[in-house]
Design an enzyme around this catalytic site. Sequence first.
Site, PDB file in Angstrom:
ATOM      1  N   ASP A 115      38.950  34.471  38.008  1.00  0.00           N
ATOM      2  CA  ASP A 115      37.831  34.975  38.816  1.00  0.00           C
ATOM      3  C   ASP A 115      38.143  35.010  40.316  1.00  0.00           C
ATOM      4  O   ASP A 115      37.370  35.547  41.099  1.00  0.00           O
ATOM      5  CB  ASP A 115      36.545  34.172  38.547  1.00  0.00           C
ATOM      6  CG  ASP A 115      36.687  32.686  38.750  1.00  0.00           C
ATOM      7  OD1 ASP A 115      37.716  32.111  38.332  1.00  0.00           O
ATOM      8  OD2 ASP A 115      35.770  32.071  39.329  1.00  0.00           O
ATOM      9  N   HIS A 116      39.308  34.459  40.715  1.00  0.00           N
ATOM     10  CA  HIS A 116      39.678  34.459  42.138  1.00  0.00           C
ATOM     11  C   HIS A 116      40.842  35.400  42.454  1.00  0.00           C
ATOM     12  O   HIS A 116      41.153  35.615  43.624  1.00  0.00           O
ATOM     13  CB  HIS A 116      40.022  33.033  42.590  1.00  0.00           C
ATOM     14  CG  HIS A 116      38.848  32.114  42.479  1.00  0.00           C
ATOM     15  ND1 HIS A 116      38.125  31.688  43.569  1.00  0.00           N
ATOM     16  CD2 HIS A 116      38.226  31.598  41.388  1.00  0.00           C
ATOM     17  CE1 HIS A 116      37.119  30.926  43.151  1.00  0.00           C
ATOM     18  NE2 HIS A 116      37.164  30.858  41.835  1.00  0.00           N
ATOM     19  N   HIS A 137      29.771  31.037  44.802  1.00  0.00           N
ATOM     20  CA  HIS A 137      30.301  30.748  43.464  1.00  0.00           C
ATOM     21  C   HIS A 137      29.148  30.245  42.581  1.00  0.00           C
ATOM     22  O   HIS A 137      29.183  29.171  41.995  1.00  0.00           O
ATOM     23  CB  HIS A 137      31.431  29.711  43.558  1.00  0.00           C
ATOM     24  CG  HIS A 137      32.398  29.752  42.400  1.00  0.00           C
ATOM     25  ND1 HIS A 137      32.162  29.079  41.229  1.00  0.00           N
ATOM     26  CD2 HIS A 137      33.583  30.374  42.244  1.00  0.00           C
ATOM     27  CE1 HIS A 137      33.185  29.279  40.396  1.00  0.00           C
ATOM     28  NE2 HIS A 137      34.050  30.067  40.985  1.00  0.00           N
TER      29      HIS A 137
HETATM   30 ZN   LIG Z   1      35.998  30.155  40.182  1.00  0.00          ZN
HETATM   31 ZN   LIG Z   2      38.472  27.867  39.218  1.00  0.00          ZN
END
Ligand SMILES: [Zn+2]
Ligand SMILES: [Zn+2]
Length: 298
Positions: A64-65, A263
Amino acid sequence: MKITFLGTADAIPTARRNHTAILLNWENENILIDCGEGTQRQFRKAGLNPCNITRLLITHWHGDHVLGIPGLLQTLAFSGYNKTLKIYGPRGTKKYMKELTDAFIFAGKIKMEIKEIDRGKFADEKDFYLEAERMTHGCPTLAYSFVKKGKLRIDKKKLKKYKLSSGVHLQKLKQGKDIVYEGKKFLAKNLTYIVDEEKVSFVLDTSFNNSIVKFVKGSKVFVSESAFASDMEGKAKEHKHMTSVQAAKIAKEAKVGKLYLTHISQRYEKNFDKLLNEAKKIFKNSHIANDLEVVEVK
Ligand SMILES: [Zn+2]
Ligand SMILES: [Zn+2]
């Protein structure tokens, strides 16, 4: 200094929150912190040109990054990106970057300089530097700070105390250099102080740990992950994330200016206030970051 939140979601993006990506702009520097899937389209929506990016800071290699990196690189290549993109990340970044760019037909190439960071100061430029600290997230993970350097001032009281009269040695002190006066050595750090330093900090995925307060101390803006509300502190610890209350406690202890929570888990999609209100009880100047929101650092 300006921060643009390009993505504020947790591991699974939602209709209103894209994967994590944050752009920090100061003068000609445009530093992208993480590059989740779809980041390049977020640039478009924000009316920003991705070709202005100067550096990419990767906090860690969870999907996700980083899933937006290949797409962004390809677009930069198509768009005639002519700078050298400086990429920084934790241990393993060189290997992952190679695998990522080998995994598809990368039409066109851009110049990249990849550095793996352990912790501490890096990219020490004339007017600013970057700093990293190790976080606790089950894989090599870094938090980052951007520090705009302040000006060095001479402490006049101390000059009097040590009976240092004016002269060429004061010029040296102003440059941060140690001096010898009438046979005695004086350290610049004991006779000077810094004014107008500005710091912003980004703590993405991590569990609560003792390094964070010290690392973000005095930040004008502290961006913190906040995947869970306080009733799920156990879950947060288990998944190596933080609650909004933990982020707020850090903000208070570190005497930051503003706290931006990001987040955000999809479970709070209809109830962001739960996270925010809990944080505000501890640290009043708390905010929930939203996609495409722009924050001026003042
Ligand atoms: Zn994350
Ligand atoms: Zn993470």
